[in-house]
Design a protein around this motif. Structure first.
Motif, PDB file in Angstrom:
ATOM      1  N   UNK A 270       0.850  -1.190   0.000  1.00  0.00           N
ATOM      2  CA  UNK A 270       0.000   0.000   0.000  1.00  0.00           C
ATOM      3  C   UNK A 270       0.886   1.239   0.000  1.00  0.00           C
ATOM      4  N   UNK A 271       0.539   2.200  -0.836  1.00  0.00           N
ATOM      5  CA  UNK A 271       1.293   3.456  -0.912  1.00  0.00           C
ATOM      6  C   UNK A 271       0.423   4.572  -0.359  1.00  0.00           C
ATOM      7  N   UNK A 272       0.946   5.289   0.630  1.00  0.00           N
ATOM      8  CA  UNK A 272       0.239   6.425   1.221  1.00  0.00           C
ATOM      9  C   UNK A 272       0.862   7.716   0.689  1.00  0.00           C
ATOM     10  N   UNK A 273       0.044   8.625   0.231  1.00  0.00           N
ATOM     11  CA  UNK A 273       0.534   9.863  -0.378  1.00  0.00           C
ATOM     12  C   UNK A 273       0.841  10.930   0.673  1.00  0.00           C
ATOM     13  N   UNK A 274       1.482  10.534   1.735  1.00  0.00           N
ATOM     14  CA  UNK A 274       1.920  11.478   2.758  1.00  0.00           C
ATOM     15  C   UNK A 274       3.237  10.973   3.353  1.00  0.00           C
ATOM     16  N   UNK A 275       3.939  11.886   3.963  1.00  0.00           N
ATOM     17  CA  UNK A 275       5.210  11.552   4.606  1.00  0.00           C
ATOM     18  C   UNK A 275       5.563  12.642   5.600  1.00  0.00           C
ATOM     19  N   UNK A 276       6.817  12.674   6.025  1.00  0.00           N
ATOM     20  CA  UNK A 276       7.218  13.672   7.026  1.00  0.00           C
ATOM     21  C   UNK A 276       7.201  15.094   6.454  1.00  0.00           C
ATOM     22  N   UNK A 277       7.174  15.213   5.137  1.00  0.00           N
ATOM     23  CA  UNK A 277       7.040  16.543   4.535  1.00  0.00           C
ATOM     24  C   UNK A 277       5.783  17.235   5.031  1.00  0.00           C
ATOM     25  N   UNK A 278       4.692  16.477   5.202  1.00  0.00           N
ATOM     26  CA  UNK A 278       3.442  17.051   5.674  1.00  0.00           C
ATOM     27  C   UNK A 278       3.566  17.554   7.109  1.00  0.00           C
ATOM     28  N   UNK A 279       4.388  16.858   7.892  1.00  0.00           N
ATOM     29  CA  UNK A 279       4.660  17.310   9.252  1.00  0.00           C
ATOM     30  C   UNK A 279       5.417  18.637   9.225  1.00  0.00           C
ATOM     31  N   UNK A 280       6.425  18.736   8.362  1.00  0.00           N
ATOM     32  CA  UNK A 280       7.195  19.985   8.248  1.00  0.00           C
ATOM     33  C   UNK A 280       6.296  21.145   7.794  1.00  0.00           C
ATOM     34  N   UNK A 281       5.431  20.866   6.819  1.00  0.00           N
ATOM     35  CA  UNK A 281       4.550  21.926   6.318  1.00  0.00           C
ATOM     36  C   UNK A 281       3.581  22.397   7.388  1.00  0.00           C
ATOM     37  N   UNK A 282       3.121  21.468   8.220  1.00  0.00           N
ATOM     38  CA  UNK A 282       2.219  21.832   9.307  1.00  0.00           C
ATOM     39  C   UNK A 282       2.900  22.784  10.286  1.00  0.00           C
ATOM     40  N   UNK A 283       4.175  22.535  10.561  1.00  0.00           N
ATOM     41  CA  UNK A 283       4.929  23.427  11.455  1.00  0.00           C
ATOM     42  C   UNK A 283       5.121  24.794  10.802  1.00  0.00           C
ATOM     43  N   UNK A 284       5.414  24.809   9.505  1.00  0.00           N
ATOM     44  CA  UNK A 284       5.598  26.080   8.787  1.00  0.00           C
ATOM     45  C   UNK A 284       4.347  26.936   8.834  1.00  0.00           C
ATOM     46  N   UNK A 285       3.183  26.277   8.849  1.00  0.00           N
ATOM     47  CA  UNK A 285       1.916  26.992   8.825  1.00  0.00           C
ATOM     48  C   UNK A 285       1.347  27.245  10.224  1.00  0.00           C
ATOM     49  N   UNK A 286       2.051  26.791  11.250  1.00  0.00           N
ATOM     50  CA  UNK A 286       1.569  26.958  12.624  1.00  0.00           C
ATOM     51  C   UNK A 286       1.411  28.451  12.941  1.00  0.00           C
TER      52      UNK A 286
END
Length: 405
Positions: A270-286
């Motif tokens: 199974x391939x999930x279209x998310x990774x730690x990049x989404x975590x980084x982006x969430x911090x950038x937008x905090x």
């Protein structure tokens, strides 16, 4: 001052041919024992020096060129990830550089040193669309053009579209010599992108690194699903048996992949279209990050570097912003929305599995490893390189099989 090319007598201002006796230094000083005018068309070695002696190409690697003029056959296992390119060569070289690419303007002088990266000038070869282009791969791409550099993670198609650029970036950090490369690569969807990657990379490519022309021939390419290299690494190291049911979760930068292996085959994937990049982006937008930056989102590259070094520091105009609290908050939210999804998918297989492994760079981030170890996963010590190591083993096995025919 107008000059004329000795090959075609075409007038051309400010371009010169320099012989191979070029002394290249970090302060962009160039000296040559012989310089004659030449037009761009007949600048066979790609040495384009303006009257101000501007550096046309500069690779940050300091590898010296081999004295041998005979191309060296090189077996290469290469994992062109969304976050980093990882490679292992049969002579023992290990390479890692960020999966970032930039094509600088003609005014780029070189001499910019980045920790992991190189500059390649594509002089001629099978990829006519790249002829004359200078390609920056790795940290140097971000250093030169942080706003417009190409991140491989932004598109699933990018691993195929920029396959050659990423491979040449890895080659640029090897000792410099002419090579015949037989690579084994991995990609998240080898069925869709396998043939595209082969078409992009195979052929003969004349490039320039550190003022030296190199001929790189790429042939006998194999493209495998991501994770297969890690599985071969586990088999070769004796950590698993071929009869074992092995569950592998690759927590990557742009995608995450769950794979079940047994008897050398993939049973489920199974391939999930998310990774730690989404975590980084969430911090950038905090909100607190935006407040610290006067309403502007944070730079994900800066956030990523700070997290990987476990410093959690972001420099602003007002001073230092410590975002460790924001990391914890974003991690909790990201775990609930993403890691829970992965665990739900893996749950039916976990009781039957002989081994559970977490690989990929995401497993090395603060607190993420603890989440998985509590659930029975083992985190491999060389989690970033084990896939490339296994891909090299596959390349070596293929070479032996071809030699025995």
């Amino acid at each position: 001052m107008a000059t004329k090319c000795p090959h075609c007598q075409q007038s051309q201002w400010g371009f010169f041919y320099a012989d191979k006796k070029i002394v290249h230094s970090l302060v962009t000083l160039i000296k040559s024992s012989a310089m004659i005018p030449v037009c761009q068309k007949h600048n066979l070695h790609g040495y384009k020096l303006r009257r101000k002696i501007m550096v046309a190409s500069y690779g940050v690697t300091n590898k010296s060129k081999s004295v041998s003029s005979v191309p060296i056959q090189t077996l290469l296992g290469i994992d062109p990830g969304n976050g980093f390119v990882k490679a292992r060569a049969d002579k023992g070289d290990s390479i890692i550089l960020p999966s970032l690419i930039a094509y600088p303007t003609e005014y780029f002088e070189g001499g910019v040193v980045a920790k992991n990266g190189c500059s390649v000038l594509y002089v001629s070869g099978s990829r006519s669309d790249l002829i004359g282009k200078q390609i920056l791969i790795g940290d140097i791409a971000y250093s030169i053009d942080p706003l417009n550099c190409i991140s491989i993670a932004k598109s699933p198609q990018a691993k195929a579209d920029y396959a050659l650029e990423l491979l040449l970036g890895a080659v640029g950090l090897l000792p410099q010599c002419d090579r015949v490369i037989n690579p084994v690569l991995s990609v998240h969807d080898s069925t869709t992108f396998g043939e595209q990657i082969k078409q992009k990379i195979e052929g003969v490519h004349r490039i320039q690194l550190d003022g030296e022309p190199l001929d790189i021939e790429i042939s006998n390419t194999s493209v495998t699903p991501e994770g297969k290299g890690t599985y071969y690494y586990l088999l070769k190291s004796g950590k698993v048996k071929k009869s074992d049911l092995v569950l592998l979760f690759d927590l990557g930068f742009g995608t995450s992949i769950y794979t079940v292996f047994q008897e050398g085959k993939i049973l489920e994937r199974s391939i999930f279209r998310w990774g730690v990049r989404d975590l980084y982006n969430s911090i950038c937008q905090h909100p607190e990050m935006r407040k610290a930056l006067n309403g502007v989102e944070g730079d994900s590259h800066v956030v990523r570097t700070a997290i990987e070094t476990k410093k959690f520091i972001y420099r602003t105009e007002e001073g230092i912003f410590d975002f460790s609290k924001q990391y914890t908050e974003a991690l909790i939210s990201w775990t609930k929305s993403n890691l829970k999804q992965a665990m739900d998918k893996m749950r039916p297989r976990i009781p039957k599995a002989a081994h559970l492994f977490l690989v990929g760079g995401g497993g090395n981030l603060p607190s993420i490893g603890n989440y998985f170890t509590k659930k029975g996963f083992e985190i491999l010590g060389n989690s970033q390189f084990c896939n490339a190591e296994g891909l090299l083993s596959i390349a070596q096995a293929r070479s032996q099989q071809n030699g025995n025919r």
